[in-house]
Design a protein around this motif. Structure first.
Motif, short mmCIF file in Angstrom:
data_model
loop_
_atom_site.label_atom_id
_atom_site.label_comp_id
_atom_site.label_asym_id
_atom_site.label_seq_id
_atom_site.Cartn_x
_atom_site.Cartn_y
_atom_site.Cartn_z
N LYS A 149 0.84 -1.20 0.00
CA LYS A 149 0.00 0.00 0.00
C LYS A 149 0.87 1.25 0.00
CE LYS A 149 -3.60 2.52 2.48
NZ LYS A 149 -4.54 2.54 3.63
N ASN A 150 0.59 2.14 -0.93
CA ASN A 150 1.25 3.43 -0.96
C ASN A 150 0.51 4.37 -0.01
OD1 ASN A 150 2.08 6.13 -1.71
ND2 ASN A 150 2.97 5.21 -3.55
N THR A 187 -0.72 7.65 -1.91
CA THR A 187 -1.80 7.58 -2.90
C THR A 187 -2.97 6.71 -2.45
OG1 THR A 187 -0.94 5.62 -4.05
CG2 THR A 187 -0.03 7.77 -4.70
N GLU A 188 -2.77 5.92 -1.39
CA GLU A 188 -3.80 4.99 -0.88
C GLU A 188 -4.08 3.85 -1.86
OE1 GLU A 188 -5.72 5.34 2.27
OE2 GLU A 188 -3.92 6.52 2.63
N GLU A 189 -3.20 3.62 -2.82
CA GLU A 189 -3.36 2.52 -3.76
C GLU A 189 -2.61 1.28 -3.27
OE1 GLU A 189 -3.56 4.24 -8.14
OE2 GLU A 189 -1.97 5.21 -6.97
N GLY A 232 -8.06 1.57 1.19
CA GLY A 232 -7.39 2.04 -0.01
C GLY A 232 -7.96 1.40 -1.26
N LYS A 233 -7.34 1.69 -2.39
CA LYS A 233 -7.84 1.25 -3.69
C LYS A 233 -6.89 0.24 -4.32
CE LYS A 233 -9.05 2.90 -8.31
NZ LYS A 233 -9.10 4.08 -9.22
N ALA A 291 -4.91 -1.62 -7.08
CA ALA A 291 -4.50 -1.03 -8.36
C ALA A 291 -3.90 -2.04 -9.33
CB ALA A 291 -3.48 0.09 -8.11
N ALA A 313 0.66 2.34 -8.75
CA ALA A 313 0.21 2.70 -7.39
C ALA A 313 1.13 3.73 -6.75
CB ALA A 313 0.11 1.44 -6.52
#
Length: 210
Positions: free
Chosen positions: A22-23, A26-28, A50-51, A53, A122
């Motif tokens: 998880k970044n 960026t929440e990716e 988060g999202k 990716a 991400a």
């Protein structure tokens, strides 16, 4: 780890490590080797937040890919793998799902990568190193800024992946080990497909297969 939050769970019939990168900026999230138990992987994603990716595959053996299609369909995620692994991913006999699981399972990646490919995913810069030996298209993913290597079944703590399965070759494995361990910075953390994490420093000193 500057922007990386790394989590892992152990899934599937042979205790495979599935990782979540998880970044924090960026929440990716990138998923590495979703081996099985898609519902559990999704629950873990919910807990992390988060999202999602993308999916990174280190190789095509069944015990690293069996949740891929469900995640790809439900979450719309692109899948990345080495170009040399395309045949194994698409062949239920070669990837051992037919003989070891009793039913065929195949995956087709969206992006097949060349050795040394650099991806922006991400919010991370990810470099793919082709590391044949366990399979012809085994690879590692290196996040240089985060000092992290996702090694799949190439490098284990004090060990390496089996070379007696389809696509295996011990001479190529030794070359791949040197390609990674001899040249990456010693502080890099290694996260393997099975077992405990290690470091380049430790493997440079103690891995007998070098």
């Amino acid at each position: 780890m500057k922007n990386l939050m790394l989590r892992g769970i152990v899934v599937g019939p042979v205790m495979t490590n599935c990782y979540f990168l998880k970044n924090k900026a960026t929440e990716e999230i990138l998923i590495v080797d979703p081996a099985a138990e898609a519902e559990r992987i999704c629950r873990t994603l919910d807990r992390i937040g988060g999202k999602p990716a993308g999916i990174l595959l280190t190789h095509g053996h069944y015990d690293h890919i069996m949740a891929v299609n469900e995640l790809k369909e439900n979450l719309g995620l692109p899948v990345y793998a080495a170009r040399e692994e395309k045949a194994m991913l698409n062949d239920a006999s070669s990837n051992l799902s037919l003989s070891w699981e009793g039913k065929g399972y195949t995956v087709d990646a969206d992006h097949y990568l060349e050795d040394g490919a650099v991806l922006e995913l991400a919010g991370f810069t990810v470099k793919m190193y082709l590391t044949p030996g366990h399979t012809e298209g085994s690879c590692c993913y290196y996040l240089e800024e985060e000092e992290v290597l996702m090694s799949g079944d190439t490098i284990f703590a004090g060990n390496c992946g089996r070379c007696d399965l389809p696509g295996g070759n011990f001479a190529k494995m030794q070359q791949s080990l040197h390609k990674i361990i001899d040249y990456l910075p010693e502080q890099v953390q290694i996260y393997p497909g099975h077992g405990e994490e290690t470091t380049i420093r430790h493997e440079r000193s103690y891995n007998p297969y070098l």
